[in-house]
Motif scaffolding. Structure first.
Motif, PDB file in Angstrom:
ATOM      1  N   TYR A 196       1.021  -1.199   0.120  1.00  0.00           N
ATOM      2  CA  TYR A 196       0.035  -0.170  -0.035  1.00  0.00           C
ATOM      3  C   TYR A 196       0.741   1.270  -0.085  1.00  0.00           C
ATOM      4  O   TYR A 196       0.336   2.233  -0.718  1.00  0.00           O
ATOM      5  N   VAL A 197       1.761   1.319   0.927  1.00  0.00           N
ATOM      6  CA  VAL A 197       2.891   2.468   0.877  1.00  0.00           C
ATOM      7  C   VAL A 197       3.515   2.726  -0.507  1.00  0.00           C
ATOM      8  O   VAL A 197       3.535   3.613  -1.146  1.00  0.00           O
ATOM      9  N   ALA A 198       3.848   1.504  -1.134  1.00  0.00           N
ATOM     10  CA  ALA A 198       4.627   1.604  -2.426  1.00  0.00           C
ATOM     11  C   ALA A 198       3.734   2.245  -3.376  1.00  0.00           C
ATOM     12  O   ALA A 198       3.908   3.112  -4.345  1.00  0.00           O
ATOM     13  N   TYR A 199       2.294   1.676  -3.448  1.00  0.00           N
ATOM     14  CA  TYR A 199       1.331   2.067  -4.590  1.00  0.00           C
ATOM     15  C   TYR A 199       0.915   3.767  -4.334  1.00  0.00           C
ATOM     16  O   TYR A 199       0.816   4.381  -5.319  1.00  0.00           O
ATOM     17  N   ARG A 200       0.877   4.145  -3.092  1.00  0.00           N
ATOM     18  CA  ARG A 200       0.647   5.432  -2.776  1.00  0.00           C
ATOM     19  C   ARG A 200       1.623   6.181  -3.040  1.00  0.00           C
ATOM     20  O   ARG A 200       1.668   7.498  -3.643  1.00  0.00           O
ATOM     21  N   THR A 201       3.153   6.074  -2.804  1.00  0.00           N
ATOM     22  CA  THR A 201       4.289   6.601  -3.261  1.00  0.00           C
ATOM     23  C   THR A 201       4.061   6.682  -4.891  1.00  0.00           C
ATOM     24  O   THR A 201       4.396   7.573  -5.397  1.00  0.00           O
ATOM     25  N   TRP A 202       4.112   5.693  -5.568  1.00  0.00           N
ATOM     26  CA  TRP A 202       3.900   5.624  -6.973  1.00  0.00           C
ATOM     27  C   TRP A 202       2.975   6.631  -7.561  1.00  0.00           C
ATOM     28  O   TRP A 202       3.119   7.547  -8.444  1.00  0.00           O
ATOM     29  N   GLN A 203       1.556   6.589  -6.962  1.00  0.00           N
ATOM     30  CA  GLN A 203       0.656   7.608  -7.241  1.00  0.00           C
ATOM     31  C   GLN A 203       1.050   9.058  -6.945  1.00  0.00           C
ATOM     32  O   GLN A 203       0.701   9.983  -7.899  1.00  0.00           O
ATOM     33  N   THR A 204       1.732   9.286  -5.818  1.00  0.00           N
ATOM     34  CA  THR A 204       2.244  10.651  -5.862  1.00  0.00           C
ATOM     35  C   THR A 204       3.148  11.233  -6.661  1.00  0.00           C
ATOM     36  O   THR A 204       2.988  12.380  -7.243  1.00  0.00           O
ATOM     37  N   PHE A 205       4.001  10.414  -6.944  1.00  0.00           N
ATOM     38  CA  PHE A 205       5.000  10.815  -8.108  1.00  0.00           C
ATOM     39  C   PHE A 205       4.503  10.793  -9.383  1.00  0.00           C
ATOM     40  O   PHE A 205       4.781  11.687 -10.180  1.00  0.00           O
ATOM     41  N   ARG A 206       3.586  10.043  -9.795  1.00  0.00           N
ATOM     42  CA  ARG A 206       2.764  10.061 -10.988  1.00  0.00           C
ATOM     43  C   ARG A 206       2.003  11.357 -11.250  1.00  0.00           C
ATOM     44  O   ARG A 206       1.836  12.052 -12.159  1.00  0.00           O
ATOM     45  N   ALA A 207       1.352  11.841 -10.241  1.00  0.00           N
ATOM     46  CA  ALA A 207       0.522  13.018 -10.114  1.00  0.00           C
ATOM     47  C   ALA A 207       1.352  14.395  -9.714  1.00  0.00           C
ATOM     48  O   ALA A 207       0.707  15.374  -9.386  1.00  0.00           O
ATOM     49  N   ALA A 208       2.715  14.378  -9.737  1.00  0.00           N
ATOM     50  CA  ALA A 208       3.390  15.372  -9.161  1.00  0.00           C
ATOM     51  C   ALA A 208       3.442  16.700 -10.162  1.00  0.00           C
ATOM     52  O   ALA A 208       3.186  17.752  -9.608  1.00  0.00           O
ATOM     53  N   SER A 209       2.855  16.430 -11.602  1.00  0.00           N
ATOM     54  CA  SER A 209       2.870  17.680 -12.184  1.00  0.00           C
ATOM     55  C   SER A 209       1.367  18.137 -12.361  1.00  0.00           C
ATOM     56  O   SER A 209       1.302  19.045 -13.215  1.00  0.00           O
ATOM     57  N   ASP A 210       0.584  17.200 -11.915  1.00  0.00           N
ATOM     58  CA  ASP A 210      -0.811  17.694 -11.842  1.00  0.00           C
ATOM     59  C   ASP A 210      -1.188  18.499 -10.770  1.00  0.00           C
ATOM     60  O   ASP A 210      -1.075  18.059  -9.624  1.00  0.00           O
ATOM     61  N   PRO A 211      -1.380  19.832 -10.874  1.00  0.00           N
ATOM     62  CA  PRO A 211      -1.848  20.653  -9.853  1.00  0.00           C
ATOM     63  C   PRO A 211      -3.405  20.245  -9.037  1.00  0.00           C
ATOM     64  O   PRO A 211      -3.098  20.467  -7.828  1.00  0.00           O
ATOM     65  N   CYS A 212      -3.642  19.487  -9.528  1.00  0.00           N
ATOM     66  CA  CYS A 212      -5.072  18.942  -9.063  1.00  0.00           C
ATOM     67  C   CYS A 212      -5.088  17.614  -8.265  1.00  0.00           C
ATOM     68  O   CYS A 212      -5.907  17.124  -7.607  1.00  0.00           O
TER      69      CYS A 212
END
Length: 61
Positions: free
Chosen positions: A17-33
């Motif tokens: 779960y932590v790995a998945y949420r970290t991946w989502q965070t980096f994936r959405a880093a350029s998306d202001p929303c």
């Protein structure tokens, strides 16, 4: 013995779960929303982009 199996499953699930949420965070880093498609800020950004004539929105999902 079974308690170690259950403990291993719980720990592996937590790490996954932590790995998945970290991946989502980096994936959405350029998306202001950050993936949000229905908030007021998202609507304001899209309206501002229409005024500037951009074709691809900054917030996308």
């Amino acid at each position: 013995m079974w308690q170690y199996v259950v403990l291993a499953i719980v720990i592996l699930s937590a790490i996954g779960y932590v790995a998945y949420r970290t991946w989502q965070t980096f994936r959405a880093a350029s998306d202001p929303c950050h993936g949000c498609a229905g908030c007021a800020i998202h609507d304001q950004l899209k309206a501002k982009q229409k005024m500037k004539g951009r074709k691809k929105p900054v917030c996308f999902k």
